[in-house]
Scaffold this motif. Structure first.
Motif, PDB file in Angstrom:
ATOM      1  N   THR A  92      39.559 -67.472 -57.877  1.00 50.07           N
ATOM      2  CA  THR A  92      39.992 -68.398 -58.351  1.00 50.07           C
ATOM      3  C   THR A  92      41.649 -68.443 -59.050  1.00 50.07           C
ATOM      4  OG1 THR A  92      37.930 -68.175 -59.599  1.00 50.07           O
ATOM      5  CG2 THR A  92      39.517 -69.127 -60.514  1.00 50.07           C
ATOM      6  N   ASP A  93      41.898 -69.595 -58.678  1.00 52.60           N
ATOM      7  CA  ASP A  93      43.278 -69.902 -58.377  1.00 52.60           C
ATOM      8  C   ASP A  93      43.649 -70.280 -59.532  1.00 52.60           C
ATOM      9  OD1 ASP A  93      45.459 -71.256 -58.862  1.00 52.60           O
ATOM     10  OD2 ASP A  93      45.642 -72.336 -56.549  1.00 52.60           O
ATOM     11  N   LEU A  94      43.892 -69.598 -60.466  1.00 58.10           N
ATOM     12  CA  LEU A  94      44.505 -69.954 -62.200  1.00 58.10           C
ATOM     13  C   LEU A  94      45.839 -70.790 -62.352  1.00 58.10           C
ATOM     14  CD1 LEU A  94      43.672 -66.531 -63.947  1.00 58.10           C
ATOM     15  CD2 LEU A  94      42.122 -68.495 -63.387  1.00 58.10           C
ATOM     16  N   LEU A  95      45.592 -71.922 -61.895  1.00 53.85           N
ATOM     17  CA  LEU A  95      46.802 -73.037 -61.677  1.00 53.85           C
ATOM     18  C   LEU A  95      48.093 -72.123 -61.048  1.00 53.85           C
ATOM     19  CD1 LEU A  95      44.977 -74.777 -64.202  1.00 53.85           C
ATOM     20  CD2 LEU A  95      45.082 -75.030 -61.485  1.00 53.85           C
ATOM     21  N   ALA A  96      48.719 -71.573 -62.556  1.00 60.64           N
ATOM     22  CA  ALA A  96      50.188 -71.308 -62.060  1.00 60.64           C
ATOM     23  C   ALA A  96      50.781 -70.733 -61.362  1.00 60.64           C
ATOM     24  CB  ALA A  96      50.421 -70.591 -63.646  1.00 60.64           C
ATOM     25  N   ASP A  97      51.794 -70.940 -60.341  1.00 65.04           N
ATOM     26  CA  ASP A  97      53.020 -70.376 -58.846  1.00 65.04           C
ATOM     27  C   ASP A  97      53.583 -69.471 -59.417  1.00 65.04           C
ATOM     28  OD1 ASP A  97      49.469 -71.021 -57.841  1.00 65.04           O
ATOM     29  OD2 ASP A  97      50.935 -72.938 -57.753  1.00 65.04           O
ATOM     30  N   VAL A  98      54.294 -69.110 -58.864  1.00 61.27           N
ATOM     31  CA  VAL A  98      55.715 -68.460 -58.488  1.00 61.27           C
ATOM     32  C   VAL A  98      56.182 -68.973 -57.194  1.00 61.27           C
ATOM     33  CG1 VAL A  98      57.702 -67.069 -58.949  1.00 61.27           C
ATOM     34  CG2 VAL A  98      55.552 -66.966 -60.670  1.00 61.27           C
ATOM     35  N   LEU A 114      47.368 -76.266 -65.962  1.00 58.73           N
ATOM     36  CA  LEU A 114      47.008 -75.382 -66.646  1.00 58.73           C
ATOM     37  C   LEU A 114      46.478 -76.203 -68.143  1.00 58.73           C
ATOM     38  CD1 LEU A 114      48.827 -72.068 -66.724  1.00 58.73           C
ATOM     39  CD2 LEU A 114      46.126 -72.247 -66.598  1.00 58.73           C
ATOM     40  N   SER A 115      47.398 -77.046 -68.749  1.00 55.15           N
ATOM     41  CA  SER A 115      47.032 -77.833 -70.269  1.00 55.15           C
ATOM     42  C   SER A 115      45.923 -78.782 -69.391  1.00 55.15           C
ATOM     43  CB  SER A 115      48.213 -78.638 -70.153  1.00 55.15           C
ATOM     44  OG  SER A 115      48.844 -79.356 -69.808  1.00 55.15           O
ATOM     45  N   VAL A 116      45.886 -79.178 -68.693  1.00 47.78           N
ATOM     46  CA  VAL A 116      45.071 -80.396 -67.948  1.00 47.78           C
ATOM     47  C   VAL A 116      43.658 -79.714 -67.924  1.00 47.78           C
ATOM     48  CG1 VAL A 116      44.601 -81.879 -66.092  1.00 47.78           C
ATOM     49  CG2 VAL A 116      46.842 -81.777 -67.252  1.00 47.78           C
ATOM     50  N   ALA A 117      44.194 -79.005 -67.236  1.00 41.18           N
ATOM     51  CA  ALA A 117      42.344 -77.849 -67.131  1.00 41.18           C
ATOM     52  C   ALA A 117      42.246 -78.134 -68.808  1.00 41.18           C
ATOM     53  CB  ALA A 117      42.220 -76.141 -66.535  1.00 41.18           C
ATOM     54  N   LEU A 118      42.297 -77.181 -69.199  1.00 37.96           N
ATOM     55  CA  LEU A 118      42.044 -77.251 -70.814  1.00 37.96           C
ATOM     56  C   LEU A 118      41.565 -78.374 -71.231  1.00 37.96           C
ATOM     57  CD1 LEU A 118      41.761 -74.429 -72.788  1.00 37.96           C
ATOM     58  CD2 LEU A 118      44.059 -75.611 -73.570  1.00 37.96           C
ATOM     59  N   LEU A 122      37.961 -77.403 -68.015  1.00 33.92           N
ATOM     60  CA  LEU A 122      37.960 -77.122 -66.750  1.00 33.92           C
ATOM     61  C   LEU A 122      38.249 -75.458 -66.459  1.00 33.92           C
ATOM     62  CD1 LEU A 122      39.944 -80.103 -64.347  1.00 33.92           C
ATOM     63  CD2 LEU A 122      36.967 -80.418 -64.902  1.00 33.92           C
ATOM     64  N   CYS A 123      38.375 -75.380 -67.704  1.00 43.07           N
ATOM     65  CA  CYS A 123      37.875 -74.256 -67.604  1.00 43.07           C
ATOM     66  C   CYS A 123      38.467 -73.652 -69.062  1.00 43.07           C
ATOM     67  CB  CYS A 123      39.271 -73.097 -67.404  1.00 43.07           C
ATOM     68  SG  CYS A 123      41.141 -73.462 -67.845  1.00 43.07           S
ATOM     69  N   GLU A 124      38.136 -72.042 -69.076  1.00 39.22           N
ATOM     70  CA  GLU A 124      37.306 -71.746 -70.657  1.00 39.22           C
ATOM     71  C   GLU A 124      39.542 -71.804 -71.004  1.00 39.22           C
ATOM     72  OE1 GLU A 124      35.133 -71.273 -72.448  1.00 39.22           O
ATOM     73  OE2 GLU A 124      34.018 -72.224 -70.297  1.00 39.22           O
ATOM     74  N   PRO A 125      39.313 -71.235 -72.560  1.00 47.88           N
ATOM     75  CA  PRO A 125      40.904 -70.832 -73.465  1.00 47.88           C
ATOM     76  C   PRO A 125      41.388 -69.863 -72.476  1.00 47.88           C
ATOM     77  CG  PRO A 125      39.384 -72.442 -74.783  1.00 47.88           C
ATOM     78  CD  PRO A 125      38.412 -72.039 -73.945  1.00 47.88           C
ATOM     79  N   GLU A 126      40.236 -69.409 -72.859  1.00 43.55           N
ATOM     80  CA  GLU A 126      40.834 -67.517 -71.767  1.00 43.55           C
ATOM     81  C   GLU A 126      40.816 -67.421 -70.916  1.00 43.55           C
ATOM     82  OE1 GLU A 126      41.572 -63.737 -72.666  1.00 43.55           O
ATOM     83  OE2 GLU A 126      40.401 -64.516 -73.976  1.00 43.55           O
ATOM     84  N   ALA A 127      40.893 -67.918 -69.850  1.00 35.83           N
ATOM     85  CA  ALA A 127      41.450 -68.260 -68.366  1.00 35.83           C
ATOM     86  C   ALA A 127      42.482 -68.795 -68.865  1.00 35.83           C
ATOM     87  CB  ALA A 127      40.282 -69.267 -67.778  1.00 35.83           C
ATOM     88  N   VAL A 128      42.957 -69.840 -69.923  1.00 32.52           N
ATOM     89  CA  VAL A 128      44.701 -70.214 -70.025  1.00 32.52           C
ATOM     90  C   VAL A 128      45.309 -69.285 -70.332  1.00 32.52           C
ATOM     91  CG1 VAL A 128      46.259 -72.083 -70.878  1.00 32.52           C
ATOM     92  CG2 VAL A 128      43.842 -72.498 -69.664  1.00 32.52           C
TER      93      VAL A 128
END
Length: 161
Positions: A92-98, A114-118, A122-128
């Motif tokens: 699962t891609d947790l959105l942030a990339d480098v 990340l903020s949009v998903a939260l 679309l995801c739990e706060p713990e995932a962020v």
């Protein structure tokens, strides 16, 4: 034993795709290394190698152009779910990339997602929280000039392939 199936799951957009053409070069309890070609033809990159770091939540990929020149290193912050009955790994891609360019320039991408998903639940706060923590640790490795501890896993296959 049935070959491990690897799925790429995205939160934005919501999709889960079997990486059916990826070739697994190495797999153990800590890493999985694959080589692959793009799922759909692209002008900017053509193929590459990826190393899934199962304990730290990184996927580090080396992207190449069609002429085999290095485009960049792409680091995804991810989470893993293994299904033993199906011998499948959902990444699962947790959105942030480098992105790390050949000249050493480092760029962080998709933090706003990340903020949009939260916000859209679309995801739990713990995932962020997990994504930001992993992103911080990855950036520490890069800025402390220790990225080779990750990239060397891929490079040993690039050199022998």
């Amino acid at each position: 034993m049935e070959t491990l199936k690897i799925y790429r799951k995205r939160i934005i957009p919501d999709e889960c795709i079997l990486l059916k053409d990826d070739v697994i070069l190495e797999a153990n309890d800590e890493i999985i290394i694959t080589k692959w070609k793009t799922l759909k033809p692209r002008r900017d990159f053509h193929h590459g190698y990826s190393c899934y770091f199962l304990k730290t939540g990184y996927k580090v990929s080396k992207f190449y152009r069609e002429d085999d020149s290095l485009l960049y290193w792409y680091c995804d912050i991810v989470d893993y779910t293994y299904d033993e009955t199906q011998n499948s790994l959902i990444v699962t891609d947790l959105l942030a990339d480098v992105v790390i360019y050949p000249d050493g320039y480092v760029k962080v991408l998709d933090i706003e997602e990340l903020s949009v998903a939260l916000k859209k639940e679309l995801c739990e706060p713990e995932a962020v929280i997990q994504a930001l923590s992993r992103l911080g640790k990855l950036l520490d490795l890069i800025y402390e000039d220790k990225f080779d501890t990750l990239s060397s896993h891929v490079d040993k296959w690039v050199e022998t392939d």
